[in-house]
Scaffold this active site. Structure first.
Site, PDB file in Angstrom:
ATOM      1  N   SER A  65       0.499  -1.676  -0.050  1.00  0.00           N
ATOM      2  CA  SER A  65       0.309   0.334   0.125  1.00  0.00           C
ATOM      3  C   SER A  65       1.111   1.429  -0.292  1.00  0.00           C
ATOM      4  O   SER A  65       1.418   1.307   0.245  1.00  0.00           O
ATOM      5  CB  SER A  65      -1.275  -0.002   1.109  1.00  0.00           C
ATOM      6  OG  SER A  65      -1.723  -1.335   1.560  1.00  0.00           O
TER       7      SER A  65
HETATM    8  N1  SAM Z   1      -0.825  -5.127   4.159  1.00  0.00           N
HETATM    9  C1  SAM Z   1      -0.417  -5.308   3.073  1.00  0.00           C
HETATM   10  C2  SAM Z   1       1.158  -4.443   3.156  1.00  0.00           C
HETATM   11  O1  SAM Z   1       1.527  -3.561   3.319  1.00  0.00           O
HETATM   12  O2  SAM Z   1       2.393  -4.932   1.952  1.00  0.00           O
HETATM   13  C3  SAM Z   1      -0.793  -4.775   1.326  1.00  0.00           C
HETATM   14  C4  SAM Z   1      -2.020  -5.638   1.013  1.00  0.00           C
HETATM   15  S1  SAM Z   1      -2.009  -5.561  -0.822  1.00  0.00           S
HETATM   16  C5  SAM Z   1      -2.854  -4.088  -0.858  1.00  0.00           C
HETATM   17  C6  SAM Z   1      -3.651  -6.767  -0.319  1.00  0.00           C
HETATM   18  C7  SAM Z   1      -3.852  -8.087   0.327  1.00  0.00           C
HETATM   19  O3  SAM Z   1      -5.404  -8.551   0.603  1.00  0.00           O
HETATM   20  C8  SAM Z   1      -3.084  -8.826  -0.763  1.00  0.00           C
HETATM   21  O4  SAM Z   1      -1.551  -9.976  -0.728  1.00  0.00           O
HETATM   22  C9  SAM Z   1      -4.424 -10.104  -1.554  1.00  0.00           C
HETATM   23  O5  SAM Z   1      -3.908 -11.072  -1.512  1.00  0.00           O
HETATM   24  C10 SAM Z   1      -4.676 -10.410   0.038  1.00  0.00           C
HETATM   25  N2  SAM Z   1      -5.675 -10.444   0.321  1.00  0.00           N
HETATM   26  C11 SAM Z   1      -6.960 -10.312  -0.330  1.00  0.00           C
HETATM   27  N3  SAM Z   1      -8.679 -10.935  -0.659  1.00  0.00           N
HETATM   28  C12 SAM Z   1      -7.981 -11.647   0.686  1.00  0.00           C
HETATM   29  C13 SAM Z   1      -8.865 -12.461   2.058  1.00  0.00           C
HETATM   30  N4  SAM Z   1     -10.010 -12.833   1.974  1.00  0.00           N
HETATM   31  N5  SAM Z   1      -8.315 -12.205   3.447  1.00  0.00           N
HETATM   32  C14 SAM Z   1      -6.260 -12.646   3.072  1.00  0.00           C
HETATM   33  N6  SAM Z   1      -6.419 -12.171   3.216  1.00  0.00           N
HETATM   34  C15 SAM Z   1      -6.747 -11.505   1.523  1.00  0.00           C
END
Ligand code: SAM
Length: 216
Positions: A65
């Protein structure tokens, strides 16, 4: 792993100033962002990208992000040391590292197996030790609930009921909700069993998948 140098510390200080200028005031957030070496979370360690206020690809179609987004969500969580925090969407682990620097106890869940494996190995090597889980975080983490704070770092179509259920009394959930292009940031507090919702600006996250998220 790229070392933290005079140059990277300087770039990070500039990023902190930029976030202050954008309205981030919580000192514990600014200090945490000032400490976590963001460039180390980038595969190619491209310094000029690491300290720009931009999201960046981390593989598997996912992103680390934007620093402002990390700061905004972290600030709105009103973190106190020892708060038990659930992060949905571990991704690169950067947000988890910021929360750990702020003194939180972090439970982080990631849906994507490859990112889960990668970050579970990498983050402790940097000295950041959240509890890692692999699975569908749209259902929360019932076995470890309740949580003082819950942060969702992917865009949800609705507020998953499981997450509000897993909030402790007095707890805060911060979650972007909307369509797949843009989402409004919502903060939900549980007070005397009731849910009180506040709305903030729009952000653009990758989609939250899973049972209470978007279908693939
Ligand atoms: N917090 C992260 C960082 O600091 O790098 C950025 C997160 S990225 C914008 C969104 C993440 O949410 C992705 O890695 C994706 O695989 C994960 N994601 C999507 N749906 C999800 C779910 N139902 N449960 C857990 N993770 C999920």
């Amino acid at each position: 792993m790229a070392l933290d140098t005079y140059k990277t510390r300087g770039l990070r200080n500039k990023l902190v100033k930029l976030l202050e200028n954008k309205g981030v005031t919580d000192l514990s957030v600014l200090q945490a962002i000032g400490k976590v070496p963001r460039h180390v979370f980038f595969e190619t360690a491209l310094l000029e990208h690491a300290y720009q206020d931009k999201a960046f690809p981390i593989g598997e179609g996912q992103t680390i992000s934007q620093p402002y987004t990390v700061a905004f969500q972290s600030e709105k969580l009103e973190i106190k040391p020892k708060d038990k925090v659930l992060e949905v969407g571990t991704g690169s682990g950067y947000q988890a590292a910021v929360l750990l620097e702020m003194g939180a106890i972090v439970y982080t869940i990631e849906y994507n197996q490859i990112l889960f494996e990668k970050t579970r190995k990498f983050l402790p090597e940097m000295g950041y030790k959240p509890f890692f889980f692999h699975g569908d975080g749209s259902k929360g983490l019932p076995a470890k609930a309740p949580f003082d704070k819950i942060i969702v770092t992917a865009g949800a179509p609705v507020v998953p009921e499981a997450l509000t259920q897993q909030l402790a009394e007095g707890g805060i959930l911060i979650i972007p909700v909307g369509n797949q292009e843009k989402q409004k940031m919502l903060r939900i507090r549980k007070q005397k069993g009731k849910l009180i919702q506040e709305e903030f600006d729009y952000f653009a996250f990758v989609p939250l998948l899973g049972e209470q998220g978007w279908k693939k």
